[in-house]
Design a protein around this motif. Sequence first.
Motif: not given
Length: 243
Positions: A30-40, A59-63
Amino acid sequence: MTALGFLYPGHFAEDDYPRIEQLLGSDIRVDLFHTELGEDAHRVAALREMGSAERLAAGVEGLRLAGVETAVWASTSGGFVHGWEGAQEQVRTLARLAGMPASSTSFAFVHAAREIGVRRVAVGGTYPEDITALFADFLRAGGLEVTGTRSSGIATAAEVATWGEEDVLTLARAADTPDAQAVLLPDTALHTAAHLGLLEKALSKPVLTANQVTVWEALRLTDRRVNAPSLGTLFTREPLVQV
């Protein structure tokens, strides 16, 4: 080895994923890559921006570099706020950007309900009522009957991530209705992987939670079915509930 890829916004309940990986067995990664949240914020505008094509693309490049076989957008509200058609377009965009089969947590709930043979579901949303209502609308568009909804009115994912076992159980019990065949808890910021056995025992019915169905959806895209009963009815080989 089956390698599963996920785009997860921010840093909230991401520790559910290594826990699930451990319970699935040694031949699944299971490989998790984080995207920027912006406003929570659990507001439509903020959630739409969180799931925009631009944020997903970042975030796709990491995948791709990780050599995973699937790409799943691990955000429920970041999908269903776009509506059924908009969420489909979001997934098509992700598949095109990643160059691999793709899906999202919102669709995972619909597919998971079908997998265990349920049509009538109750929803326990951590979100404000208007956001929970949008999820219910999404489920109806997917052919499910929503027997009831319960909203906790939490404004941010950061607050949801602080919830413990008793908080999760309280929400699930409050959301349940006698005619529901399963209870759905849709927030990927909610820690649930360690509580699935307790939830299903307490409610005497299947419970589908966001991070659980997200990983199952990635496995579905690779045509894998894994028997891991500690992850709930969804991860047993035979459905326990029939329509």
